[in-house]
Scaffold this active site. Structure first.
Site, PDB file in Angstrom:
ATOM      1  N   TRP A  59       0.844  -1.191   0.000  1.00 35.29           N
ATOM      2  CA  TRP A  59       0.000   0.000   0.000  1.00 35.29           C
ATOM      3  C   TRP A  59       0.889   1.254   0.000  1.00 35.29           C
ATOM      4  O   TRP A  59       1.884   1.312   0.711  1.00 35.29           O
ATOM      5  CB  TRP A  59      -0.928  -0.012   1.234  1.00 35.29           C
ATOM      6  CG  TRP A  59      -1.683   1.277   1.342  1.00 35.29           C
ATOM      7  CD1 TRP A  59      -2.721   1.682   0.549  1.00 35.29           C
ATOM      8  CD2 TRP A  59      -1.428   2.341   2.259  1.00 35.29           C
ATOM      9  NE1 TRP A  59      -3.118   2.939   0.916  1.00 35.29           N
ATOM     10  CE2 TRP A  59      -2.350   3.363   1.973  1.00 35.29           C
ATOM     11  CE3 TRP A  59      -0.517   2.526   3.300  1.00 35.29           C
ATOM     12  CZ2 TRP A  59      -2.391   4.557   2.678  1.00 35.29           C
ATOM     13  CZ3 TRP A  59      -0.552   3.716   4.009  1.00 35.29           C
ATOM     14  CH2 TRP A  59      -1.485   4.713   3.699  1.00 35.29           C
ATOM     15  N   ASP A  79     -15.265  13.282  -3.031  1.00 38.90           N
ATOM     16  CA  ASP A  79     -14.767  11.970  -2.592  1.00 38.90           C
ATOM     17  C   ASP A  79     -15.602  11.444  -1.426  1.00 38.90           C
ATOM     18  O   ASP A  79     -16.752  11.868  -1.213  1.00 38.90           O
ATOM     19  CB  ASP A  79     -13.267  12.094  -2.248  1.00 38.90           C
ATOM     20  CG  ASP A  79     -12.496  10.812  -2.493  1.00 38.90           C
ATOM     21  OD1 ASP A  79     -12.544   9.922  -1.617  1.00 38.90           O
ATOM     22  OD2 ASP A  79     -11.847  10.670  -3.549  1.00 38.90           O
ATOM     23  N   ARG A 115     -10.272  -1.870   7.678  1.00 37.35           N
ATOM     24  CA  ARG A 115     -10.711  -0.469   7.613  1.00 37.35           C
ATOM     25  C   ARG A 115     -12.148  -0.339   8.125  1.00 37.35           C
ATOM     26  O   ARG A 115     -12.969   0.384   7.578  1.00 37.35           O
ATOM     27  CB  ARG A 115     -10.613   0.099   6.193  1.00 37.35           C
ATOM     28  CG  ARG A 115     -10.415   1.596   6.193  1.00 37.35           C
ATOM     29  CD  ARG A 115     -10.781   2.270   4.878  1.00 37.35           C
ATOM     30  NE  ARG A 115     -10.482   3.690   4.946  1.00 37.35           N
ATOM     31  CZ  ARG A 115     -10.962   4.600   4.112  1.00 37.35           C
ATOM     32  NH1 ARG A 115     -11.743   4.255   3.123  1.00 37.35           N
ATOM     33  NH2 ARG A 115     -10.655   5.860   4.247  1.00 37.35           N
ATOM     34  N   ASP A 167     -14.008   2.877  -5.656  1.00 37.05           N
ATOM     35  CA  ASP A 167     -12.945   2.534  -4.708  1.00 37.05           C
ATOM     36  C   ASP A 167     -13.160   1.116  -4.148  1.00 37.05           C
ATOM     37  O   ASP A 167     -14.253   0.531  -4.265  1.00 37.05           O
ATOM     38  CB  ASP A 167     -12.954   3.573  -3.575  1.00 37.05           C
ATOM     39  CG  ASP A 167     -11.600   3.741  -2.902  1.00 37.05           C
ATOM     40  OD1 ASP A 167     -10.714   2.897  -3.117  1.00 37.05           O
ATOM     41  OD2 ASP A 167     -11.445   4.715  -2.138  1.00 37.05           O
ATOM     42  N   ASN A 183     -11.409  -0.831  -0.657  1.00 35.54           N
ATOM     43  CA  ASN A 183     -10.395  -0.527   0.357  1.00 35.54           C
ATOM     44  C   ASN A 183     -10.004  -1.649   1.304  1.00 35.54           C
ATOM     45  O   ASN A 183      -9.458  -1.369   2.381  1.00 35.54           O
ATOM     46  CB  ASN A 183     -10.843   0.680   1.176  1.00 35.54           C
ATOM     47  CG  ASN A 183     -10.520   1.973   0.463  1.00 35.54           C
ATOM     48  OD1 ASN A 183      -9.367   2.268   0.167  1.00 35.54           O
ATOM     49  ND2 ASN A 183     -11.549   2.736   0.134  1.00 35.54           N
ATOM     50  N   ASP A 230      -2.107   5.901  -3.190  1.00 35.93           N
ATOM     51  CA  ASP A 230      -2.480   6.860  -2.146  1.00 35.93           C
ATOM     52  C   ASP A 230      -1.295   7.711  -1.731  1.00 35.93           C
ATOM     53  O   ASP A 230      -1.458   8.652  -0.956  1.00 35.93           O
ATOM     54  CB  ASP A 230      -3.041   6.123  -0.916  1.00 35.93           C
ATOM     55  CG  ASP A 230      -4.540   5.918  -1.036  1.00 35.93           C
ATOM     56  OD1 ASP A 230      -5.155   6.539  -1.923  1.00 35.93           O
ATOM     57  OD2 ASP A 230      -5.105   5.135  -0.240  1.00 35.93           O
TER      58      ASP A 230
HETATM   59  C1  DGJ Z   1      -8.777   5.383  -0.734  1.00 29.72           C
HETATM   60  C2  DGJ Z   1      -8.508   6.173  -1.984  1.00 29.72           C
HETATM   61  O1  DGJ Z   1      -7.335   5.731  -2.595  1.00 29.72           O
HETATM   62  C3  DGJ Z   1      -8.439   7.643  -1.638  1.00 29.72           C
HETATM   63  O2  DGJ Z   1      -8.112   8.389  -2.771  1.00 29.72           O
HETATM   64  C4  DGJ Z   1      -9.757   8.075  -1.067  1.00 29.72           C
HETATM   65  O3  DGJ Z   1     -10.757   7.974  -2.037  1.00 29.72           O
HETATM   66  C5  DGJ Z   1     -10.100   7.228   0.156  1.00 29.72           C
HETATM   67  N1  DGJ Z   1     -10.027   5.823  -0.147  1.00 29.72           N
HETATM   68  C6  DGJ Z   1     -11.463   7.565   0.668  1.00 29.72           C
HETATM   69  O4  DGJ Z   1     -11.851   6.741   1.671  1.00 29.72           O
END
Ligand code: DGJ
Length: 734
Positions: A201, A368, A445, A480, A482, A550
């Site tokens: 990451w 976002d 997360r 997205d 995550n 990120d």
């Molecule tokens: C991860 C993304 O890579 C970021 O750019 C942003 O959108 C965050 N998530 C938001 O939670």
């Protein structure tokens, strides 16, 4: 035709502009690989085969026609498990006998112009049938009734051969596919470095190299995504190669979930490369009449080093993988509010940023995370895709109208595959996330992963997204993702099908993406996965740009973008100017350098524009102008990596440099960034890909150079550079 079948020799020959790929059918129907490399005119290549049937431990194929051939040391086209080849196999099917010995033999083939799609899967495609020819090779395993069709598509103008496989159960009993790689290539030596893109990451896709050794080696993902850690790509680079010379073979899987590249060097020093769905924890029950299709691998041959391979992938993925309205259309310069506000915003704050954006020439505003449910931090509301009107007073349409009235397009963030335990959706459907009954659900997360293998789950998310996207003039979605998949189980599948869940999940996501784009064909989709955790060809089929990382620090981005460019074209790499000191690294860098680095991708901003100084505002205007001026050469030009920022650390100034050359070689853009300077040290940089006979003018200074001089002697960059300083040169040929 780029594919011929020599009936006398029972040999297939596949030709791209600079490569040949040759294999034959043996008397008993085995597919024997003969050659993959620089173009050769011949089809009489049988003499190349190893003839080691007398090795005492090998099992021979028991037939006079095969003259005691042993599969153990023979190069095979699509090796199967449990017969007399003992290397790692591409295909293993467990049939009704309980055995997984799999033995496929050639039955028939057809050759035709064009390229078929793969049902339910992303794949490269042709824009017209003269771009490629296809060979469908049908083989059969008589005992299990598995019909195995190996598909090869040969591109006529690019050094690309794609491969995939489909298996149909023609018997009246079910069987189980336990391994199914999409490609298998045997090379007759192991004089190669293995290249791949390794990361984590916020540090995705660093190019790593290691020499092949005896035994098994490779990379994989079992995270339910292609992952930040390993990209679904490997290359074999023949000893002596450089960035711009020598033979390189690329293998890139068009898939976004668990994959494995398994490379084995055997006792004869032959090398086998396999790439496809990760066999670990995979199994697929195929009932009579059913078909399973494996994803596609795009194989590239380059005789111009790693750079040549990259440029071929760039062309292929830009013109024959990305699709739709935004495939090659100029992308709007956007500002995204994530690093500017994080969760702390309301409609007025967003409109204030949009106002400044409009004033500066930025073309789209992207809202976002944090606009839905009751989400003010990351512990709730994923799955509740309705507007938080206490934040966006007056609702979404009012906000979008206000932004549109400023002359900006509007974009929005979703994380469609996730569910927060603290959400209305979870309270209503606690069984909708991936889980194994009786086991604790791992949290990542502060969220779970929705079971996208389920049609009812996909319908719910689609309907919620549809409602939002049709409620206002929304022209862009950032999709997205995550966290990784854990406890990968689904309530709707029986125990014997739980090993299908990860692949079914991915097929479900692809279906949802397709459905969304069908409903909103003009939508610009940007892929994202905690930065670049799913930056792969599978996602590029739906989203022509992907958030690269990120980590938005310009110095870090030099390395990340360098590695990403090994396979992926600049137009796919979203890159934004963010605040300094950088939020991830704390490092400061100049506004100019941040702009020069971001300009190498799909360009935008990710900061609170209302906080810029007048000088910075002036720089934004300059960058916006530069984006429009240089757009064509950056996005459509050939890309050359001149200095590798991850290797350039020794005795000289540590730096990065890259260059774009227009297709007609009349326009050049060169960018040089100093990462760590040294005093009184020399540096020359030689350009590449120019026409030696043309005269190029530096548009800033008016100084003229021949292409030959710029390529052979180069520019003199000695002296006076500060840490983090960058410079861009623009040359035009007369
Ligand atoms: C991860 C993304 O890579 C970021 O750019 C942003 O959108 C965050 N998530 C938001 O939670």
């Amino acid at each position: 035709m780029a594919i011929i079948f020599d009936t006398e020799r029972q040999t297939f020959k596949l030709d791209t502009p600079s490569s040949s790929y040759v294999f034959k059918v043996s008397p008993k129907g085995y597919l024997l690989h003969l050659y993959y490399g620089a173009s050769v005119p011949d089809t009489d290549l049988d003499y190349l085969r190893l003839n080691l049937h007398s090795a005492s431990f090998s099992a021979n194929v028991a037939s006079p026609e095969e003259k005691g051939m042993t599969l153990d040391t023979t190069w095979l086209e699509y090796p199967t498990n449990g017969i007399s080849d003992f290397r790692v196999s591409a295909l293993s099917i467990r049939g009704a006998t309980g055995s997984s010995a799999t033995d496929i033999r050639y039955k028939s083939h057809k050759i035709y112009a064009g390229k078929p799609g793969l049902p339910g899967l992303p794949a490269t495609y042709v824009n017209s049938d003269d771009e490629a020819d296809t060979l469908e090779l049908t083989c059969v395993d008589e005992l299990t009734g598995a019909q195995v069709v190996i598909l090869y598509t040969v591109f006529t103008k690019l050094d690309v051969i794609t491969r995939s496989v489909r298996v149909t159960n023609t018997s009246d009993k079910s069987f189980r596919i336990e391994r199914i790689h999409s490609t298998a290539v045997d090379f007759n030596d192991s004089d190669f470095e293995l290249l791949h893109l390794q990361g984590r990451w916020a540090k995705e896709r660093t190019l790593v190299k290691r020499h092949l050794e005896f035994g098994l080696q490779g990379i994989h993902s079992k995270r339910g995504s292609s992952s930040h850690n390993n990209n679904p790509f490997v290359a074999l680079a023949r000893d002596g190669y450089t960035e711009e010379s020598g033979e390189v073979y690329g293998f890139s899987l068009v898939y976004s979930s668990n994959f494995a590249a398994e490379i084995e060097v055997d006792c004869m020093r032959s090398t086998r490369v396999l790439l496809g769905i990760n066999p670990e924890d995979f199994g697929w029950l195929l009932e009579p009449g059913e078909t399973f299709t494996a994803p596609e691998v795009a194989m590239v041959y380059s005789n111009n080093g790693v750079g040549g391979m990259s440029r071929t992938y760039h062309k292929l993925y830009r013109h024959n993988l990305c699709r739709g309205e935004w495939k090659t259309k100029k992308r709007p310069i956007l500002v995204n509010n994530w690093e500017g506000t994080y969760f702390n915003f309301d409609d007025d704050k967003l409109v204030a940023i949009a106002k400044d954006a409009a004033d500066l020439g930025i073309e789209m505003f992207v809202m976002d995370d944090g606009w839905f449910g009751v989400r003010n931090n990351d512990d709730c509301s994923l799955g509740d895709w309705y507007v938080n009107e206490s934040k966006l007073k007056g609702g979404l349409k009012s906000l979008v109208d206000r932004v549109n009235a400023l002359g900006l397009k509007f974009g929005i963030w979703f994380e469609p595959e996730m569910i927060s335990p603290n959400s209305d959706l979870y309270r209503a459907h606690p069984d909708w996330c991936l889980h194994v009954n009786g086991r604790e659900r791992s949290i990542g997360r502060r969220q779970y992963v929705l079971d996208m293998s389920r049609a009812d789950v996909r319908d719910n998310i689609f309907n919620q997204m549809y409602k939002i996207l049709s409620s206002a003039n929304i022209e862009y979605v950032k999709w997205d993702f995550n966290r990784n998949l854990t406890e990968v189980g689904s309530d709707l599948l029986p125990p014997e099908r739980q090993s299908e869940v990860a692949h079914r999940y991915m097929l479900g996501v692809y279906e949802l993406l397709e459905r969304l784009l069908t409903a909103f064909p003009k939508l610009l989709l940007e892929g994202c996965s905690g930065g670049g955790g799913r930056f792969d060809p599978g996602m590029l089929y739906y989203s022509p740009q992907i958030w690269t990382s990120d980590d938005t620090d310009a110095m870090e981005r030099l390395e990340i973008q360098y590695g990403t460019s090994i396979v992926y074209p600049p137009s796919t790499m979203s890159a934004h100017v963010s605040a300094s000191p950088n939020h991830q690294t704390g490092r400061s860098s100049s506004f100019k350098t941040r702009g020069d680095v971001a300009m190498a991708g799909a360009f935008g901003y990710e900061l609170d524009l209302t906080k810029l100084t007048d000088d910075e505002r002036a720089l934004v205007r300059q960058q916006v102008e530069a984006y429009h001026k240089y757009y064509n050469v950056i996005q459509d030009g050939d890309y050359y990596r001149l200095i590798n920022p991850t290797e350039d650390k020794a005795n000289i100034t540590s730096a990065a440099a890259w260059e774009s050359v227009s297709q007609d070689k009349n326009e050049i853009l060169l960018t040089y960034v100093v990462m760590r300077t040294q005093v009184a040290i020399s540096r020359y940089i030689r350009l590449r890909g120019l026409d030696p006979a043309k005269i190029y003018t530096d548009t800033a200074s008016g100084r003229k150079y021949s292409g030959a001089l710029l390529m052979n002697a180069g520019l003199n960059l000695t002296g006076g550079w500060k840490d983090g300083e960058s410079r861009v040169w623009h040359f035009i040929a007369e």
